[in-house]
Design a protein around this motif. Structure first.
Motif, PDB file in Angstrom:
ATOM      1  N   GLU A  42       1.061  -1.228  -0.029  1.00  0.00           N
ATOM      2  CA  GLU A  42       0.034  -0.020  -0.147  1.00  0.00           C
ATOM      3  C   GLU A  42       0.856   1.299  -0.080  1.00  0.00           C
ATOM      4  O   GLU A  42       1.829   1.472   0.747  1.00  0.00           O
ATOM      5  CB  GLU A  42      -0.885  -0.094   1.194  1.00  0.00           C
ATOM      6  N   VAL A  43       0.791   2.146  -0.929  1.00  0.00           N
ATOM      7  CA  VAL A  43       1.558   3.406  -1.124  1.00  0.00           C
ATOM      8  C   VAL A  43       0.717   4.560  -1.279  1.00  0.00           C
ATOM      9  O   VAL A  43      -0.476   4.428  -1.833  1.00  0.00           O
ATOM     10  CB  VAL A  43       2.698   3.066  -2.177  1.00  0.00           C
ATOM     11  N   GLY A  44       1.411   5.783  -0.977  1.00  0.00           N
ATOM     12  CA  GLY A  44       0.498   6.997  -1.340  1.00  0.00           C
ATOM     13  C   GLY A  44       1.559   8.104  -1.998  1.00  0.00           C
ATOM     14  O   GLY A  44       2.539   7.989  -1.761  1.00  0.00           O
ATOM     15  N   GLY A  45       0.832   8.509  -2.963  1.00  0.00           N
ATOM     16  CA  GLY A  45       1.640   9.412  -3.780  1.00  0.00           C
ATOM     17  C   GLY A  45       2.188   9.212  -5.040  1.00  0.00           C
ATOM     18  O   GLY A  45       2.775   8.064  -4.889  1.00  0.00           O
ATOM     19  N   ALA A  50       5.777   5.315  -7.774  1.00  0.00           N
ATOM     20  CA  ALA A  50       6.916   5.161  -9.370  1.00  0.00           C
ATOM     21  C   ALA A  50       7.805   4.284  -8.696  1.00  0.00           C
ATOM     22  O   ALA A  50       8.518   3.574  -9.416  1.00  0.00           O
ATOM     23  CB  ALA A  50       7.317   6.525  -9.563  1.00  0.00           C
ATOM     24  N   GLU A  51       8.284   4.534  -7.315  1.00  0.00           N
ATOM     25  CA  GLU A  51       9.454   3.742  -6.671  1.00  0.00           C
ATOM     26  C   GLU A  51       8.702   2.193  -6.896  1.00  0.00           C
ATOM     27  O   GLU A  51       9.643   1.470  -7.060  1.00  0.00           O
ATOM     28  CB  GLU A  51       9.697   3.925  -5.173  1.00  0.00           C
ATOM     29  N   TYR A  52       7.422   1.913  -6.582  1.00  0.00           N
ATOM     30  CA  TYR A  52       7.112   0.570  -6.557  1.00  0.00           C
ATOM     31  C   TYR A  52       6.943   0.031  -7.869  1.00  0.00           C
ATOM     32  O   TYR A  52       7.511  -0.964  -8.027  1.00  0.00           O
ATOM     33  CB  TYR A  52       5.494   0.611  -5.807  1.00  0.00           C
ATOM     34  N   MET A  53       6.619   0.919  -8.992  1.00  0.00           N
ATOM     35  CA  MET A  53       6.708   0.369 -10.220  1.00  0.00           C
ATOM     36  C   MET A  53       7.957   0.092 -10.643  1.00  0.00           C
ATOM     37  O   MET A  53       8.613  -0.754 -11.413  1.00  0.00           O
ATOM     38  CB  MET A  53       6.449   1.471 -11.073  1.00  0.00           C
ATOM     39  N   ALA A  54       9.177   0.884 -10.160  1.00  0.00           N
ATOM     40  CA  ALA A  54      10.657   0.715 -10.643  1.00  0.00           C
ATOM     41  C   ALA A  54      10.971  -0.561  -9.821  1.00  0.00           C
ATOM     42  O   ALA A  54      11.573  -1.615 -10.454  1.00  0.00           O
ATOM     43  CB  ALA A  54      11.397   1.706  -9.884  1.00  0.00           C
TER      44      ALA A  54
END
Length: 121
Positions: A42-45, A50-54
């Protein structure tokens, strides 16, 4: 192609975008305070997403997402998708839902489907 279909297509492309292009491309399809969740995170912003996608791109080099179907109503949508491997072979399937705000994705939830026939187990 509907606006929501195009929005999901552009969002899917963010997952395999180059690091220098990802945050800009993501900002075009998601609001700054986008919320994202799937069974593992679970991420926000925009920056965290973008970091999770990376991390995904690093873990699955050469993979991309294909949007198979989009359903929409009342500023909400559901996208059925397939994760494709380096050779374009199906690797995973799932659905994602989103609340839309200002014509962009605002609250995204992804679900991974059980292995359908034809996908590697």
């Amino acid at each position: 192609m509907s606006d929501s279909q195009q929005l999901w297509e552009n969002y899917a492309a963010c997952w395999s975008a180059s690091p220098g292009e990802r945050i800009v491309a993501l900002g075009a399809v998601a609001v700054d305070d986008v919320a994202y969740r799937d069974p593992g995170t679970e991420v926000g912003g925009l920056t965290e997403l973008a970091e999770y996608m990376a991390g995904f791109a690093e873990a699955f080099p050469g993979h991309r997402f294909r949007i198979d179907e989009v359903l929409e109503h009342h500023d909400r949508s559901l996208a059925r998708w397939t994760q494709l491997g380096e050779q374009g072979e199906p690797a995973m399937a799932g659905v994602s839902t989103a609340l839309h705000r200002e014509g962009r994705l605002a609250d995204i939830t992804g679900f991974f489907l059980p292995d359908p026939p034809g996908l590697p187990a």
